[in-house]
Scaffold this motif. Structure first.
Motif, short mmCIF file in Angstrom:
data_model
loop_
_atom_site.label_atom_id
_atom_site.label_comp_id
_atom_site.label_asym_id
_atom_site.label_seq_id
_atom_site.Cartn_x
_atom_site.Cartn_y
_atom_site.Cartn_z
N VAL A 50 0.82 -1.22 0.00
CA VAL A 50 0.00 0.00 0.00
C VAL A 50 0.86 1.27 0.00
N PRO A 51 1.90 1.38 0.85
CA PRO A 51 2.72 2.61 0.79
C PRO A 51 3.35 2.85 -0.57
N GLU A 52 3.80 1.80 -1.24
CA GLU A 52 4.37 1.97 -2.57
C GLU A 52 3.32 2.45 -3.56
N ILE A 53 2.14 1.87 -3.48
CA ILE A 53 1.07 2.22 -4.42
C ILE A 53 0.62 3.66 -4.23
N LEU A 54 0.33 4.03 -2.98
CA LEU A 54 -0.24 5.35 -2.71
C LEU A 54 0.79 6.47 -2.82
N SER A 55 2.08 6.15 -2.67
CA SER A 55 3.11 7.17 -2.80
C SER A 55 3.53 7.39 -4.25
N GLY A 56 3.07 6.52 -5.15
CA GLY A 56 3.47 6.64 -6.55
C GLY A 56 4.88 6.18 -6.80
N ALA A 57 5.36 5.23 -6.00
CA ALA A 57 6.73 4.72 -6.16
C ALA A 57 6.93 4.15 -7.56
N VAL A 58 8.13 4.34 -8.09
CA VAL A 58 8.50 3.83 -9.41
C VAL A 58 9.50 2.69 -9.22
N ILE A 59 9.15 1.51 -9.72
CA ILE A 59 10.01 0.34 -9.62
C ILE A 59 10.17 -0.25 -11.02
N ASP A 60 11.41 -0.44 -11.44
CA ASP A 60 11.70 -0.92 -12.79
C ASP A 60 11.05 -0.01 -13.84
#
Length: 217
Positions: A163-173
């Motif tokens: 959830v933190p990655e999704i809601l923060s707009g994290a960019v992975i790969d």
């Protein structure tokens, strides 16, 4: 005489009761058929959006029954699917009687198992209507489903998203969660999408395009 009248009244009461029951059942059947028709129409007619993202799968912490109860509380008088505003179509898929992991890549399943610490046997599947962008709606539903932990996956990267990655707009790969816009832009002229090519092109697009800063929003 009184016995005859009582018998007639009882008969009419029973007839009225069964008539009401019949029409209630018929109304629910018609409603279900109409919802199913709209769902097929939405999924079949959503050019590009649904084609690019078949589904989002959510793997909540806790028991399946707890998730079903949560969906019932927030979306009452629905099931198979739960469908808030007709924009999301939410079902429970499982490995034993459904299609979960039926065409999954073993390597991606292994990544998922490592992220959650065990092999999941069920998941919440969310399909998105082609009438809407769907990003906000999907994020809101995932935040609800994963309030006690768990991860979600999409069709663009094998990474299990928290959830933190999704809601923060994290960019992975080079991609955000549910990043249909980046992959659609990067593969618009490439025919059948290829995951590696999509990630490479999307990463380049994010690094060079002022319209796509990092993070995603």
């Amino acid at each position: 005489m009184r016995a005859a009248v009582a018998l007639v009244v009882a008969f009419l009461t029973a007839a009225a009761f069964f008539t009401v029951v019949f029409f209630v059942v018929l109304l629910r059947l018609v409603r279900g058929l109409l919802q199913g028709g709209h769902r097929i129409e939405d999924l079949a007619g959503a050019q590009g959006k649904v084609d690019q993202l078949d589904a989002v799968f959510v793997f909540p912490a806790g028991e399946r029954e707890e998730t079903v109860a949560l969906l019932d509380r927030h979306l009452p008088e629905q099931r198979n699917p739960w469908t808030p505003d007709g924009n999301l179509y939410i079902d429970i898929d499982d490995e034993q009687t459904g299609h979960l992991f039926s065409d999954g890549d073993p390597g991606e399943v292994a990544i998922l198992e490592a992220a959650i610490g065990h092999h999941p046997t069920w998941a919440v599947q969310i399909d998105v209507s082609g009438r809407i962008d769907g990003t906000a709606e999907v994020h809101q539903m995932i935040a609800l489903l994963l309030q006690h932990g768990g991860v979600a996956t999409d069709d663009y990267a094998p990474h299990p998203w928290t959830v933190p990655e999704i809601l923060s707009g994290a960019v992975i790969d080079g991609l955000c969660f549910f990043d249909f816009a980046a992959t659609t832009n990067s593969t618009a002229n490439a025919g059948v999408p290829d995951y590696d090519a999509s990630v490479t092109a999307a990463s380049s697009h994010r690094a060079t395009s002022p319209e796509s800063p990092m993070p995603c929003w």
